[in-house]
Design a protein around this motif. Structure first.
Motif, mmCIF file in Angstrom:
data_model
loop_
_atom_site.group_PDB
_atom_site.id
_atom_site.type_symbol
_atom_site.label_atom_id
_atom_site.label_comp_id
_atom_site.label_asym_id
_atom_site.label_seq_id
_atom_site.Cartn_x
_atom_site.Cartn_y
_atom_site.Cartn_z
ATOM 1 N N TYR A 280 10.854 17.001 5.612
ATOM 2 C CA TYR A 280 9.495 17.114 5.114
ATOM 3 C C TYR A 280 9.486 17.940 3.831
ATOM 4 C CZ TYR A 280 4.510 18.303 4.991
ATOM 5 O OH TYR A 280 3.199 18.484 4.613
ATOM 6 N N ALA A 281 9.063 17.321 2.733
ATOM 7 C CA ALA A 281 8.914 18.013 1.451
ATOM 8 C C ALA A 281 7.608 17.510 0.863
ATOM 9 C CB ALA A 281 10.085 17.704 0.518
ATOM 10 N N PRO A 282 6.486 18.161 1.185
ATOM 11 C CA PRO A 282 5.158 17.620 0.880
ATOM 12 C C PRO A 282 4.915 17.475 -0.605
ATOM 13 C CG PRO A 282 5.014 19.923 1.546
ATOM 14 C CD PRO A 282 6.427 19.490 1.804
ATOM 15 N N GLY A 283 4.101 16.465 -0.918
ATOM 16 C CA GLY A 283 3.746 16.212 -2.301
ATOM 17 C C GLY A 283 3.151 14.829 -2.427
ATOM 18 N N ALA A 284 2.832 14.432 -3.638
ATOM 19 C CA ALA A 284 2.315 13.091 -3.895
ATOM 20 C C ALA A 284 3.464 12.090 -3.840
ATOM 21 C CB ALA A 284 1.642 13.047 -5.261
ATOM 22 N N PRO A 285 3.223 10.875 -3.350
ATOM 23 C CA PRO A 285 4.310 9.890 -3.288
ATOM 24 C C PRO A 285 4.711 9.342 -4.652
ATOM 25 C CG PRO A 285 2.255 8.918 -2.519
ATOM 26 C CD PRO A 285 1.988 10.387 -2.707
ATOM 27 N N LEU A 286 3.781 9.377 -5.636
ATOM 28 C CA LEU A 286 4.068 8.870 -6.987
ATOM 29 C C LEU A 286 3.412 9.778 -8.014
ATOM 30 C CD1 LEU A 286 3.408 5.010 -6.729
ATOM 31 C CD2 LEU A 286 5.626 6.123 -6.981
ATOM 32 N N PRO A 287 3.977 9.820 -9.214
ATOM 33 C CA PRO A 287 3.295 10.543 -10.286
ATOM 34 C C PRO A 287 1.937 9.909 -10.592
ATOM 35 C CG PRO A 287 5.571 10.036 -10.879
ATOM 36 C CD PRO A 287 5.271 9.258 -9.642
ATOM 37 N N LYS A 288 1.021 10.703 -11.067
ATOM 38 C CA LYS A 288 -0.303 10.202 -11.412
ATOM 39 C C LYS A 288 -0.198 9.123 -12.482
ATOM 40 C CE LYS A 288 -4.920 11.757 -12.776
ATOM 41 N NZ LYS A 288 -5.750 12.928 -13.173
ATOM 42 N N GLY A 289 -0.852 7.990 -12.230
ATOM 43 C CA GLY A 289 -0.859 6.895 -13.190
ATOM 44 C C GLY A 289 0.261 5.892 -13.033
ATOM 45 N N THR A 290 1.200 6.154 -12.125
ATOM 46 C CA THR A 290 2.308 5.221 -11.899
ATOM 47 C C THR A 290 1.901 4.183 -10.871
ATOM 48 O OG1 THR A 290 3.967 6.906 -12.396
ATOM 49 C CG2 THR A 290 4.697 4.993 -11.137
ATOM 50 N N ARG A 291 2.176 2.914 -11.158
ATOM 51 C CA ARG A 291 1.877 1.805 -10.242
ATOM 52 C C ARG A 291 3.155 1.388 -9.535
ATOM 53 N NH1 ARG A 291 -0.699 -4.100 -12.042
ATOM 54 N NH2 ARG A 291 -1.317 -4.779 -9.933
ATOM 55 N N LEU A 292 3.023 0.911 -8.299
ATOM 56 C CA LEU A 292 4.213 0.501 -7.544
ATOM 57 C C LEU A 292 3.990 -0.849 -6.877
ATOM 58 C CD1 LEU A 292 6.591 2.658 -5.438
ATOM 59 C CD2 LEU A 292 5.638 0.609 -4.388
ATOM 60 N N PHE A 293 4.995 -1.732 -7.001
ATOM 61 C CA PHE A 293 5.065 -2.966 -6.228
ATOM 62 C C PHE A 293 6.230 -2.867 -5.246
ATOM 63 C CE2 PHE A 293 2.732 -4.745 -9.868
ATOM 64 C CZ PHE A 293 1.782 -5.513 -9.210
ATOM 65 N N HIS A 294 6.027 -3.432 -4.072
ATOM 66 C CA HIS A 294 7.026 -3.380 -3.005
ATOM 67 C C HIS A 294 7.353 -4.803 -2.567
ATOM 68 C CE1 HIS A 294 7.971 -2.143 1.444
ATOM 69 N NE2 HIS A 294 9.072 -2.240 0.717
ATOM 70 N N LEU A 295 8.600 -5.237 -2.813
ATOM 71 C CA LEU A 295 9.053 -6.581 -2.446
ATOM 72 C C LEU A 295 10.041 -6.447 -1.291
ATOM 73 C CD1 LEU A 295 9.649 -8.056 -6.025
ATOM 74 C CD2 LEU A 295 7.502 -7.772 -4.765
ATOM 75 N N THR A 296 9.670 -6.934 -0.120
ATOM 76 C CA THR A 296 10.473 -6.742 1.087
ATOM 77 C C THR A 296 10.431 -7.985 1.960
ATOM 78 O OG1 THR A 296 10.652 -5.450 3.139
ATOM 79 C CG2 THR A 296 8.462 -5.648 2.192
ATOM 80 N N ASP A 297 11.496 -8.207 2.715
ATOM 81 C CA ASP A 297 11.502 -9.317 3.669
ATOM 82 C C ASP A 297 11.043 -8.876 5.053
ATOM 83 O OD1 ASP A 297 13.697 -7.830 4.384
ATOM 84 O OD2 ASP A 297 15.151 -9.465 4.249
ATOM 85 N N SER A 298 10.515 -7.666 5.174
ATOM 86 C CA SER A 298 10.076 -7.134 6.457
ATOM 87 C C SER A 298 8.587 -6.853 6.431
ATOM 88 C CB SER A 298 10.837 -5.843 6.793
ATOM 89 O OG SER A 298 10.262 -5.195 7.910
ATOM 90 N N ALA A 299 7.831 -7.564 7.262
ATOM 91 C CA ALA A 299 6.395 -7.295 7.357
ATOM 92 C C ALA A 299 6.145 -5.895 7.903
ATOM 93 C CB ALA A 299 5.731 -8.337 8.257
ATOM 94 N N GLU A 300 7.035 -5.408 8.756
ATOM 95 C CA GLU A 300 6.890 -4.061 9.293
ATOM 96 C C GLU A 300 7.039 -3.015 8.194
ATOM 97 O OE1 GLU A 300 8.927 -1.173 12.712
ATOM 98 O OE2 GLU A 300 9.569 -3.254 12.491
ATOM 99 N N GLU A 301 8.047 -3.191 7.327
ATOM 100 C CA GLU A 301 8.202 -2.266 6.199
ATOM 101 C C GLU A 301 6.989 -2.317 5.287
ATOM 102 O OE1 GLU A 301 11.738 -2.842 3.981
ATOM 103 O OE2 GLU A 301 13.046 -1.976 5.514
ATOM 104 N N SER A 302 6.480 -3.515 5.072
ATOM 105 C CA SER A 302 5.307 -3.671 4.213
ATOM 106 C C SER A 302 4.108 -2.930 4.788
ATOM 107 C CB SER A 302 4.991 -5.161 4.063
ATOM 108 O OG SER A 302 3.759 -5.370 3.419
ATOM 109 N N ALA A 303 3.929 -3.024 6.111
ATOM 110 C CA ALA A 303 2.762 -2.411 6.746
ATOM 111 C C ALA A 303 2.819 -0.890 6.705
ATOM 112 C CB ALA A 303 2.647 -2.896 8.190
ATOM 113 N N ARG A 304 4.008 -0.315 6.829
ATOM 114 C CA ARG A 304 4.088 1.142 6.933
ATOM 115 C C ARG A 304 4.322 1.844 5.590
ATOM 116 N NH1 ARG A 304 9.415 -0.009 9.432
ATOM 117 N NH2 ARG A 304 11.048 0.675 7.980
ATOM 118 N N ALA A 305 4.426 1.092 4.498
ATOM 119 C CA ALA A 305 4.659 1.709 3.193
ATOM 120 C C ALA A 305 3.547 2.695 2.877
ATOM 121 C CB ALA A 305 4.742 0.641 2.113
ATOM 122 N N VAL A 306 3.913 3.846 2.340
ATOM 123 C CA VAL A 306 2.947 4.912 2.095
ATOM 124 C C VAL A 306 2.125 4.662 0.843
ATOM 125 C CG1 VAL A 306 4.538 6.367 0.756
ATOM 126 C CG2 VAL A 306 2.708 7.429 2.093
#
Length: 544
Positions: A280-306
């Protein structure tokens, strides 16, 4: 009319599954009696060893592994590496014996009282056929389930009196497309964002290599001139670590990943979770203003992405499709990370110096099996993975994978005729979980070089103790273990090394051995920082 056993083995032949990894128990004997001569049984001395060997064999060979375990307690012995196979996305059918059907109501000795639940949640499907004649059809369904994206293990409980029952014949043949698509329609948005981005970053995970996308990932990175990072806690790389665009590995704390991704306006994660965090190292998951796309073959991974916009698709095909969709880039390539300087010998052998010499001396096409978590940063810095299917560890974090996995890799290399040298780098603590692996390697004359880092402790736990400010926790030290003597007792050759001046010759001797060879290295026991350097990037001080 044929028996269930005869039909089942015919089905295994059709599926190309003539190798079985296991540890024989009484409830499995009816299945294995009159064992076919065209099949091979790989005996492990403990169930967890059988699972890990089958896992690594499947990952290199591309085949579905068949692991045969004992009923209830025996299956329980294999659970740690069943979890690892699940996170490794390893296509695997686990068959386990069950007591006689007519006795199950009384729950006699060795009964698996709830076979549907025992292996959950670490299998894609768990089943005990309702009728004996359903066993072949259940095995075929298990095969289809195991190979479909994301691949993973399945568990079949087979009552021991089913095998001699009559069976009408093989299930009807089927063809299954195991991989997902990656159409231009769903990826056009990602391509447009990448084309418009001024500072994109790509984060590749092990699923890229698993789906055959290593070179597609390289083509995508080069078309974009984008910085490339490795996702945290991945059991295998998805991109060459000596490539000029490679920046290193993302750390595993939320605040540390956020800091590493500063300066990028777009991040595309392909074939990995977003993200595997620990500790556990608390903080924001991404810098402010950064956009993220997640390409995965797992619907479970897609659902739990932060964070991020997720698309479920095949990682390899996604890379290839994006290459087609993207225009030529206007960006200049980022400056490559300078290589680490050569390591110098000191008064004691350090992990850094050991890995430096292994990287210098090993064959270019060698395969690495790794399980030394406290020295992973130095390993990834000094031993760069440059080719697909060449580095294997556990995605799960469960110890007890490295030693047997090395044996499974060597079996697959022999079967494929590629015969790449397998080098297993393992800590002295992790080795004890599955020490019986040495016996199977000796019996099959597998040319594995096992390098055991002997620091006399669970050093990774000492790192956690410092990070968590938890002093005086017991159970970290491991005195009185002679791993070479243990290995010799199982039939392996081996040697010791404690002096830096002797290390190079010791490694060369181990690499030249045509049989399993165990080299115990006395290394400096300094406790490393928990969240530190992974690859060529700098170490970060993190909030506690």
């Amino acid at each position: 009319m044929a028996t269930v056993r005869e039909v089942l083995f015919d089905l295994m032949r059709q599926l190309g599954m003539t190798k079985i990894f296991g540890n024989v128990g009484s409830t499995e004997e009816p299945m294995l009696k009159s064992f076919p001569r065209d099949f091979e049984y790989i005996l492990a001395l403990q169930e967890s060893v059988a699972v890990a060997m089958g896992d690594a064999y499947a990952q290199v060979s591309g085949k579905v592994a068949h692991v045969n375990l004992h009923t209830a307690a025996g299956s329980g012995n294999g659970m740690g590496n069943i979890e690892t196979a699940f996170y490794n996305r390893t296509p695997m059918i686990i068959t386990a014996g069950q007591h006689m059907r007519e006795m199950l109501i009384h729950e006699p000795y060795l009964t698996n009282k709830n076979p549907y639940k025992q292996a959950e949640p670490w299998v894609k499907w768990s089943y005990e056929p309702a009728r004996a004649e359903d066993v072949p059809a259940a095995f075929l369904r298990a095969y289809v389930t195991a190979i479909q994206a994301p691949a993973g293990p399945v568990y079949l409980s087979l009552p021991m009196d089913d095998m001699d029952r009559e069976c009408a014949g093989l299930p009807l043949p089927r063809k299954i497309e195991a991989r997902l698509s990656a159409g231009k329609d769903v990826l056009q948005t990602v391509a447009d964002a990448l084309a418009e981005s001024k500072t994109p970053a790509l984060v590749f995970g092990g699923a890229v290599d698993q789906t055959g996308g290593w070179y597609d990932a390289v083509a995508l990175a080069e078309k974009l001139n984008a910085a490339v990072w490795a996702a945290p806690f991945e059991g295998r790389p998805g991109f060459p670590e000596n490539h000029p665009l490679f920046r290193g590995g993302l750390l595993s704390g939320m605040s540390s990943i956020c800091k590493q991704l500063e300066g990028y306006d777009l991040v595309v994660v392909i074939g990995a979770p977003v993200f595997r965090y620990y500790p556990y190292a608390p903080g924001a998951p991404l810098p402010k203003g950064t956009r993220l796309f997640h390409l995965t073959d797992s619907a479970e991974e897609s659902a739990r992405a932060v964070v991020g916009d997720s698309i479920v698709c095949d990682p390899a095909r996604a890379c290839a499709t994006l290459v087609e969709l993207l225009p030529a880039t206007f960006r200049s390539a980022p400056e490559p990370v300078p290589p680490s300087p050569e390591a110098a010998a000191g008064e004691t052998i350090t992990a850094d110096y050991l890995y430096y010499l292994v990287g210098k001396l090993r064959p270019n096409d060698s395969v690495i099996a790794q399980e030394s978590l406290s020295t992973l940063g130095q390993l990834k810095d000094r031993i760069r993975t440059t080719e697909p299917r060449s580095f294997f560890s556990m995605f799960s974090g469960v110890l007890g994978y490295g030693l047997p996995a090395a044996g499974g890799l060597a079996l697959a290399e022999r079967e494929l005729g590629t015969n790449r040298k397998v080098i297993c780098l393992v800590g002295d603590g992790a080795a004890q979980y599955v020490i019986q692996s040495f016996w199977t390697a000796a019996q099959h004359e597998l040319p594995v070089l096992y390098i055991v880092l002997r620091n006399h402790a669970y050093n990774i736990l000492k790192s956690f103790s410092k990070y968590l400010v938890a002093p005086e926790v017991p159970g970290f030290d491991l005195p009185g273990i002679d791993i070479v003597q243990i290995a010799k007792g199982y039939g392996c050759n081996g040697a010791y090394c404690s002096k830096p001046s002797e290390l190079e010759d010791a490694i060369i001797e181990g690499l030249q051995s045509p049989l399993p060879y165990v080299l115990q290295i006395e290394i400096d026991a300094t406790v490393p920082a928990l969240l530190g350097k992974i690859g060529p990037e700098t170490q970060y001080e993190l909030p506690r």
